[in-house]
Design an enzyme around this catalytic site. Structure first.
Site, mmCIF file in Angstrom:
data_model
loop_
_atom_site.group_PDB
_atom_site.id
_atom_site.type_symbol
_atom_site.label_atom_id
_atom_site.label_comp_id
_atom_site.label_asym_id
_atom_site.label_seq_id
_atom_site.Cartn_x
_atom_site.Cartn_y
_atom_site.Cartn_z
ATOM 1 C CB CYS A 1 -0.941 0.013 1.196
ATOM 2 S SG CYS A 1 -2.006 -1.421 1.251
ATOM 3 C CG ASN B 1 -6.759 -1.028 1.593
ATOM 4 O OD1 ASN B 1 -6.052 -0.557 0.707
ATOM 5 N ND2 ASN B 1 -6.266 -1.575 2.694
ATOM 6 C CG HIS C 1 -3.232 3.380 2.562
ATOM 7 N ND1 HIS C 1 -3.795 3.100 1.339
ATOM 8 C CD2 HIS C 1 -3.264 2.217 3.264
ATOM 9 C CE1 HIS C 1 -4.145 1.819 1.307
ATOM 10 N NE2 HIS C 1 -3.825 1.263 2.466
HETATM 11 O O1 UT7 Z 1 -3.821 -1.446 3.742
HETATM 12 C C1 UT7 Z 1 -2.880 -1.999 4.590
HETATM 13 C C2 UT7 Z 1 -3.160 -1.776 5.976
HETATM 14 N N1 UT7 Z 1 -4.242 -2.581 6.466
HETATM 15 C C3 UT7 Z 1 -5.076 -2.070 7.321
HETATM 16 O O2 UT7 Z 1 -4.970 -0.916 7.587
HETATM 17 C C4 UT7 Z 1 -6.084 -2.908 8.019
HETATM 18 C C5 UT7 Z 1 -6.008 -2.602 9.468
HETATM 19 N N2 UT7 Z 1 -7.002 -3.274 10.284
HETATM 20 C C6 UT7 Z 1 -8.293 -2.917 10.273
HETATM 21 O O3 UT7 Z 1 -8.706 -2.045 9.541
HETATM 22 C C7 UT7 Z 1 -9.198 -3.608 11.256
HETATM 23 O O4 UT7 Z 1 -8.426 -4.386 12.120
HETATM 24 C C8 UT7 Z 1 -10.284 -4.483 10.581
HETATM 25 C C9 UT7 Z 1 -11.322 -3.600 9.924
HETATM 26 C C10 UT7 Z 1 -9.652 -5.406 9.564
HETATM 27 C C11 UT7 Z 1 -11.003 -5.321 11.647
HETATM 28 O O5 UT7 Z 1 -11.553 -4.481 12.658
HETATM 29 P P1 UT7 Z 1 -11.279 -4.791 14.180
HETATM 30 O O6 UT7 Z 1 -12.010 -3.790 14.966
HETATM 31 O O7 UT7 Z 1 -9.794 -4.854 14.370
HETATM 32 O O8 UT7 Z 1 -11.971 -6.187 14.383
HETATM 33 P P2 UT7 Z 1 -11.348 -7.558 14.920
HETATM 34 O O9 UT7 Z 1 -10.415 -8.149 13.906
HETATM 35 O O10 UT7 Z 1 -10.807 -7.337 16.296
HETATM 36 O O11 UT7 Z 1 -12.636 -8.476 15.013
HETATM 37 C C12 UT7 Z 1 -13.704 -8.181 15.918
HETATM 38 C C13 UT7 Z 1 -14.802 -9.179 15.734
HETATM 39 C C14 UT7 Z 1 -14.328 -10.641 15.721
HETATM 40 O O12 UT7 Z 1 -15.315 -11.407 16.376
HETATM 41 P P3 UT7 Z 1 -15.065 -11.914 17.887
HETATM 42 O O13 UT7 Z 1 -13.799 -12.725 17.846
HETATM 43 O O14 UT7 Z 1 -14.926 -10.649 18.694
HETATM 44 O O15 UT7 Z 1 -16.297 -12.692 18.168
HETATM 45 C C15 UT7 Z 1 -14.327 -10.990 14.259
HETATM 46 O O16 UT7 Z 1 -14.509 -12.366 14.032
HETATM 47 O O17 UT7 Z 1 -15.454 -8.980 14.471
HETATM 48 C C16 UT7 Z 1 -15.510 -10.220 13.768
HETATM 49 N N3 UT7 Z 1 -15.453 -9.924 12.327
HETATM 50 C C17 UT7 Z 1 -16.539 -9.647 11.584
HETATM 51 N N4 UT7 Z 1 -17.859 -9.582 11.889
HETATM 52 C C18 UT7 Z 1 -18.707 -9.259 10.909
HETATM 53 C C19 UT7 Z 1 -14.353 -9.853 11.545
HETATM 54 N N5 UT7 Z 1 -14.722 -9.533 10.297
HETATM 55 C C20 UT7 Z 1 -16.059 -9.393 10.295
HETATM 56 C C21 UT7 Z 1 -17.001 -9.060 9.296
HETATM 57 N N6 UT7 Z 1 -18.303 -9.008 9.654
HETATM 58 N N7 UT7 Z 1 -16.643 -8.784 8.024
#
Ligand code: UT7
Length: 332
Positions: free
Chosen positions: A118, A289, A259
């Site tokens: 990215c 993204n 970004h």
């Molecule tokens: O471009 C390169 C750089 N990349 C990035 O910048 C990405 C950086 N990371 C992020 O943007 C975030 O971490 C995400 C948007 C990918 C995820 O958000 P988060 O607040 O960090 O969520 P998480 O991974 O901690 O997941 C929270 C919960 C989990 O459930 P449990 O374990 O708490 O029951 C996931 O399984 O959300 C669940 N989950 C979803 N639920 C509904 C993960 N993906 C989804 C989804 N829909 N699509």
């Protein structure tokens, strides 16, 4: 304010291209267990553009690159360096920049792919300005192009809601110091190499290795939560460094274009830097993204909307797989 080069690179033209097909959060609700509400609150994304069956990354690059050369009024034959920032090459050999060259008409250009995920576009800006500063290049075409959706695991809800396709391009030409690119900084920390990765399909696990299919190794894997924390800190730090080196403050900025990974990251970086919300540009809601295409796509949108005008001071900051991160301060 500038970095000691007598000659630097200015953005002479800009262009972009998004594939026609749009994938909404409602569409994703029908594909995996997710909801518009989750995607919107966690990422800010509402929809993203994705390539058609018969389209590839290079097709987007050609459209965006031609638009930027038209905007600059440059004859493609006068481009002497063509840089293509991408993480989603059309094929391993030859370079995607070579594949795009004939259709772009940049027949006299040396063609080079830049791979920094990215951060690829900002990395390539830093490469381009060195060649312009030394007089080695006078017209550089730089395109950030991606089709991340081709490497998306549509059964993995933690990643498939995030990505979109597109391309953004600029033409860079020499300018006197104090105009154009004023400062650039770039960093890499390979100890984080596994946090955003496409592990299969390279020389360690070649395409024909059955593990690619069985373990879905040809797709993007990301440990989003861990990435998030480092991304916010790294983007804020490198932005601050570039501003300090240039001797300017956030008050001098007309616009900050980070970004477009995720609205929460963008907001967190903006507030760490003390940049008022109205000076932080976002289009992630509409495009998702798009990796190396994200910053030039956002710049092109900001110009089209009149939010980025000639003479404005704009700060670009990227973060991505590697980890790589980079920032550039530009007098547009
Ligand atoms: O471009 C390169 C750089 N990349 C990035 O910048 C990405 C950086 N990371 C992020 O943007 C975030 O971490 C995400 C948007 C990918 C995820 O958000 P988060 O607040 O960090 O969520 P998480 O991974 O901690 O997941 C929270 C919960 C989990 O459930 P449990 O374990 O708490 O029951 C996931 O399984 O959300 C669940 N989950 C979803 N639920 C509904 C993960 N993906 C989804 C989804 N829909 N699509």
């Amino acid at each position: 304010m500038h970095d000691g080069f007598d000659i630097t690179a200015r953005i002479a033209g800009i262009g972009s291209y998004l594939p026609e097909r749009i994938l909404t959060n409602a569409d994703l609700e029908r594909m995996v267990e997710t909801s518009d509400e989750w995607i919107t609150t966690r990422t800010g994304i509402k929809e993203r553009h994705i390539v058609a069956e018969d389209e590839a990354m290079v097709d987007l690059v050609i459209r965006a690159g031609k638009a930027a050369m038209d905007d600059a009024g440059v004859d493609p034959a006068d481009i002497d360096l063509f840089l293509l920032a991408t993480a989603t090459v059309e094929q391993p050999v030859p370079a995607s920049s070579s594949i795009a060259q004939p259709a772009l008409g940049v027949v006299n250009a040396a063609c080079l792919d830049v791979s920094a995920a990215c951060s690829g576009f900002v990395y390539a800006l830093n490469v381009a300005r060195q060649f312009i500063a030394t007089g080695e290049a006078r017209n550089v075409l730089l395109v950030g192009g991606e089709t991340l959706t081709r490497f998306t695991d549509w059964t993995d809800r933690t990643t498939c809601v995030l990505f979109g396709d597109g391309a953004g391009a600029v033409v860079l030409q020499p300018a006197p110091a104090g105009e154009g690119i004023l400062r650039c900084a770039w960093r890499t920390d390979g100890t984080y190499k596994d946090l955003i990765a496409m592990p299969g399909g390279g020389s360690r696990i070649p395409p024909a290795n059955p593990r690619n299919i069985e373990e879905r190794l040809g797709f993007i894997k990301m440990r989003g939560n861990e990435v998030f924390k480092v991304a916010v800190r790294a983007m804020a730090e490198i932005s601050q460094d570039v501003l300090e080196q240039a001797g300017v403050t956030v008050d001098d900025l007309a616009l900050f274009i980070p970004h477009q990974a995720n609205l929460r990251i963008i907001t967190a970086v903006g507030s760490r830097l003390g940049i008022p919300t109205e000076k932080v540009y976002t289009n992630v809601q509409r495009v998702g993204n798009t990796s190396a295409a994200s910053i030039p796509l956002a710049m092109a949108d900001a110009v089209a909307e009149g939010r980025l005008q000639r003479g404005d001071l704009v700060l670009l900051t990227a973060f991505g797989g590697g980890f790589t991160w980079a920032s550039a301060l530009i007098r547009y």
